[in-house]
Design a protein around this motif. Sequence first.
Motif, PDB file in Angstrom:
ATOM      1  N   TYR A  79       0.839  -1.206   0.000  1.00 25.35           N
ATOM      2  CA  TYR A  79       0.000   0.000   0.000  1.00 25.35           C
ATOM      3  C   TYR A  79       0.876   1.260   0.000  1.00 25.35           C
ATOM      4  O   TYR A  79       0.660   2.195  -0.785  1.00 25.35           O
ATOM      5  CB  TYR A  79      -0.890  -0.045   1.237  1.00 25.35           C
ATOM      6  CG  TYR A  79      -1.804   1.125   1.447  1.00 25.35           C
ATOM      7  CD1 TYR A  79      -3.112   1.111   0.970  1.00 25.35           C
ATOM      8  CD2 TYR A  79      -1.390   2.247   2.168  1.00 25.35           C
ATOM      9  CE1 TYR A  79      -3.973   2.192   1.187  1.00 25.35           C
ATOM     10  CE2 TYR A  79      -2.239   3.323   2.395  1.00 25.35           C
ATOM     11  CZ  TYR A  79      -3.528   3.287   1.904  1.00 25.35           C
ATOM     12  OH  TYR A  79      -4.377   4.348   2.124  1.00 25.35           O
ATOM     13  N   ARG A  83       1.619   4.167  -3.161  1.00 29.59           N
ATOM     14  CA  ARG A  83       1.340   5.593  -2.966  1.00 29.59           C
ATOM     15  C   ARG A  83       2.595   6.453  -2.883  1.00 29.59           C
ATOM     16  O   ARG A  83       2.528   7.662  -3.101  1.00 29.59           O
ATOM     17  CB  ARG A  83       0.471   5.769  -1.717  1.00 29.59           C
ATOM     18  CG  ARG A  83      -0.976   5.370  -1.998  1.00 29.59           C
ATOM     19  CD  ARG A  83      -1.720   4.929  -0.745  1.00 29.59           C
ATOM     20  NE  ARG A  83      -3.105   4.551  -1.091  1.00 29.59           N
ATOM     21  CZ  ARG A  83      -3.429   3.399  -1.663  1.00 29.59           C
ATOM     22  NH1 ARG A  83      -2.501   2.507  -1.956  1.00 29.59           N
ATOM     23  NH2 ARG A  83      -4.699   3.132  -1.950  1.00 29.59           N
ATOM     24  N   ALA A 272      -3.388   9.056   6.596  1.00 28.70           N
ATOM     25  CA  ALA A 272      -4.619   9.087   5.786  1.00 28.70           C
ATOM     26  C   ALA A 272      -5.248   7.711   5.594  1.00 28.70           C
ATOM     27  O   ALA A 272      -6.327   7.602   5.013  1.00 28.70           O
ATOM     28  CB  ALA A 272      -4.317   9.712   4.426  1.00 28.70           C
ATOM     29  N   ASP A 274      -6.841   5.541   7.436  1.00 33.19           N
ATOM     30  CA  ASP A 274      -8.177   5.267   7.984  1.00 33.19           C
ATOM     31  C   ASP A 274      -9.269   6.077   7.304  1.00 33.19           C
ATOM     32  O   ASP A 274     -10.448   5.908   7.613  1.00 33.19           O
ATOM     33  CB  ASP A 274      -8.200   5.527   9.489  1.00 33.19           C
ATOM     34  CG  ASP A 274      -7.936   6.981   9.830  1.00 33.19           C
ATOM     35  OD1 ASP A 274      -6.959   7.561   9.321  1.00 33.19           O
ATOM     36  OD2 ASP A 274      -8.728   7.567  10.591  1.00 33.19           O
ATOM     37  N   LYS A 275      -8.888   6.906   6.332  1.00 34.95           N
ATOM     38  CA  LYS A 275      -9.868   7.753   5.641  1.00 34.95           C
ATOM     39  C   LYS A 275     -10.396   7.098   4.368  1.00 34.95           C
ATOM     40  O   LYS A 275     -11.292   7.634   3.727  1.00 34.95           O
ATOM     41  CB  LYS A 275      -9.246   9.113   5.275  1.00 34.95           C
ATOM     42  CG  LYS A 275      -8.570   9.837   6.420  1.00 34.95           C
ATOM     43  CD  LYS A 275      -9.546  10.220   7.510  1.00 34.95           C
ATOM     44  CE  LYS A 275      -8.935  11.184   8.512  1.00 34.95           C
ATOM     45  NZ  LYS A 275      -7.726  10.688   9.176  1.00 34.95           N
ATOM     46  N   GLU A 276      -9.816   5.972   3.952  1.00 36.17           N
ATOM     47  CA  GLU A 276     -10.287   5.322   2.727  1.00 36.17           C
ATOM     48  C   GLU A 276     -10.350   3.806   2.917  1.00 36.17           C
ATOM     49  O   GLU A 276      -9.702   3.240   3.788  1.00 36.17           O
ATOM     50  CB  GLU A 276      -9.432   5.725   1.526  1.00 36.17           C
ATOM     51  CG  GLU A 276      -7.970   5.478   1.661  1.00 36.17           C
ATOM     52  CD  GLU A 276      -7.559   4.189   0.988  1.00 36.17           C
ATOM     53  OE1 GLU A 276      -8.349   3.661   0.195  1.00 36.17           O
ATOM     54  OE2 GLU A 276      -6.461   3.712   1.267  1.00 36.17           O
ATOM     55  N   GLU A 277     -11.151   3.163   2.076  1.00 40.49           N
ATOM     56  CA  GLU A 277     -11.554   1.774   2.301  1.00 40.49           C
ATOM     57  C   GLU A 277     -10.377   0.806   2.348  1.00 40.49           C
ATOM     58  O   GLU A 277     -10.286  -0.040   3.250  1.00 40.49           O
ATOM     59  CB  GLU A 277     -12.544   1.334   1.215  1.00 40.49           C
ATOM     60  CG  GLU A 277     -13.102  -0.050   1.433  1.00 40.49           C
ATOM     61  CD  GLU A 277     -14.154  -0.436   0.399  1.00 40.49           C
ATOM     62  OE1 GLU A 277     -14.573  -1.608   0.407  1.00 40.49           O
ATOM     63  OE2 GLU A 277     -14.541   0.433  -0.414  1.00 40.49           O
ATOM     64  N   GLU A 278      -9.483   0.885   1.357  1.00 39.13           N
ATOM     65  CA  GLU A 278      -8.361  -0.047   1.311  1.00 39.13           C
ATOM     66  C   GLU A 278      -7.461   0.125   2.534  1.00 39.13           C
ATOM     67  O   GLU A 278      -7.000  -0.850   3.129  1.00 39.13           O
ATOM     68  CB  GLU A 278      -7.553   0.157   0.031  1.00 39.13           C
ATOM     69  CG  GLU A 278      -6.328  -0.741  -0.106  1.00 39.13           C
ATOM     70  CD  GLU A 278      -6.660  -2.223  -0.231  1.00 39.13           C
ATOM     71  OE1 GLU A 278      -5.712  -3.028  -0.235  1.00 39.13           O
ATOM     72  OE2 GLU A 278      -7.850  -2.589  -0.327  1.00 39.13           O
ATOM     73  N   GLY A 279      -7.219   1.362   2.910  1.00 35.25           N
ATOM     74  CA  GLY A 279      -6.408   1.629   4.092  1.00 35.25           C
ATOM     75  C   GLY A 279      -7.040   1.070   5.356  1.00 35.25           C
ATOM     76  O   GLY A 279      -6.366   0.466   6.192  1.00 35.25           O
ATOM     77  N   ARG A 280      -8.346   1.241   5.485  1.00 38.52           N
ATOM     78  CA  ARG A 280      -9.047   0.713   6.673  1.00 38.52           C
ATOM     79  C   ARG A 280      -8.989  -0.806   6.710  1.00 38.52           C
ATOM     80  O   ARG A 280      -8.852  -1.407   7.783  1.00 38.52           O
ATOM     81  CB  ARG A 280     -10.496   1.189   6.691  1.00 38.52           C
ATOM     82  CG  ARG A 280     -10.661   2.659   7.060  1.00 38.52           C
ATOM     83  CD  ARG A 280     -12.118   2.989   7.369  1.00 38.52           C
ATOM     84  NE  ARG A 280     -12.985   2.810   6.211  1.00 38.52           N
ATOM     85  CZ  ARG A 280     -13.239   3.758   5.314  1.00 38.52           C
ATOM     86  NH1 ARG A 280     -12.664   4.946   5.416  1.00 38.52           N
ATOM     87  NH2 ARG A 280     -14.062   3.518   4.293  1.00 38.52           N
ATOM     88  N   ARG A 290      -5.751   3.435  13.630  1.00 36.79           N
ATOM     89  CA  ARG A 290      -5.224   4.488  12.760  1.00 36.79           C
ATOM     90  C   ARG A 290      -3.803   4.809  13.217  1.00 36.79           C
ATOM     91  O   ARG A 290      -3.342   4.313  14.246  1.00 36.79           O
ATOM     92  CB  ARG A 290      -6.084   5.764  12.834  1.00 36.79           C
ATOM     93  CG  ARG A 290      -6.150   6.371  14.214  1.00 36.79           C
ATOM     94  CD  ARG A 290      -7.169   7.497  14.315  1.00 36.79           C
ATOM     95  NE  ARG A 290      -7.275   7.986  15.691  1.00 36.79           N
ATOM     96  CZ  ARG A 290      -8.002   7.410  16.642  1.00 36.79           C
ATOM     97  NH1 ARG A 290      -8.695   6.310  16.370  1.00 36.79           N
ATOM     98  NH2 ARG A 290      -8.044   7.913  17.867  1.00 36.79           N
TER      99      ARG A 290
END
Length: 320
Positions: A79, A83, A272, A274-280, A290
């Motif tokens: 991930y 990025r 960032a 926890d702000k988007e689906e894949e990250g969560r 987070r």
Amino acid sequence: MKKEYRWFCAGALCLCLWFIAAWAVGFRRNEEEKIPLFVTSDAGTEKAAGQEGKIWSVAFAALVSPQESYDKYRDLIAYLEERMGGHIEIVLKQTYDEVNDMLAAGEVDFGFICSLSYVIGKDEGAIVGIATPVIRGEKLYRSYTICRKGEGIETLQDLKGRVFAFTDPLSYTGHLTTLSLLWEMGIGPEEYFTTTYYTYSHDYSIRAVHLGIADAASVDGLIYDETAAKDPDAVSNLMVLYDSDKAGMPPVVASGKTDEDSREAFQKILFAMDKEEEGRRILAALGIDRYEEVEDADYDIIRRAQAALPESWIKQEERP
């Protein structure tokens, strides 16, 4: 002189046989044994292939065994790599000291390290705090002193004359907390325990006590709780004898030699997630809510514990 064991044949049967053989020849009394329970080499660096752009390296101290560390964090690294716009080399090392040395020398850019390693590296000006994981709403964690049930161990005093497993010389939860307890009792580890040794990962320390290789160990409370939730049988015969005061979580850090742009980019991505689906999804698999800013004051309890001990207790013989 400390015995050095460089290689370990993987597998539970080999683990048991190795230790049985060690016990058969007998450990020397009042001697700390360094027992690396896994193979490590410079070939442990994995490179992403077929990508253009800058290369960064990330080192993992063995909070858990190297394979467990890799399995746990590979999705996070993929991930981050995507990025960051380049590719990331994963470096797995046996000891916390090795990772700190690599960060200080600028041989790796980032590290996932333990809390005491952070304090040492930060106070030496070698590393920069990047992010702290928040787990179950907490940025703090504890050390557990664990033992087997039904062995006549009810208090810390009952550990006198027993075999004790430490994690790593630079571990807060797996070493320093026990040294602090012994200092308060007015006795050193070489006098208190019959034998001590290092396992170099918290999951190996838990396993050592579970199998009866050690009578007790000090471990990361989060890793113990995670083990208990995932594999109750692994701790079914264990109990928590003592839990320490809380200190700052093992942080993500950068080498002081890593360029500022890379540090800021790495930190921004972590913050960032926890702000988007894949990250969560990735955070949830790691058991992390987070990532947040490192609050250096959260580690002052470690500094105080370290400062209270005599230098001879903290200073270790040459490590492998």
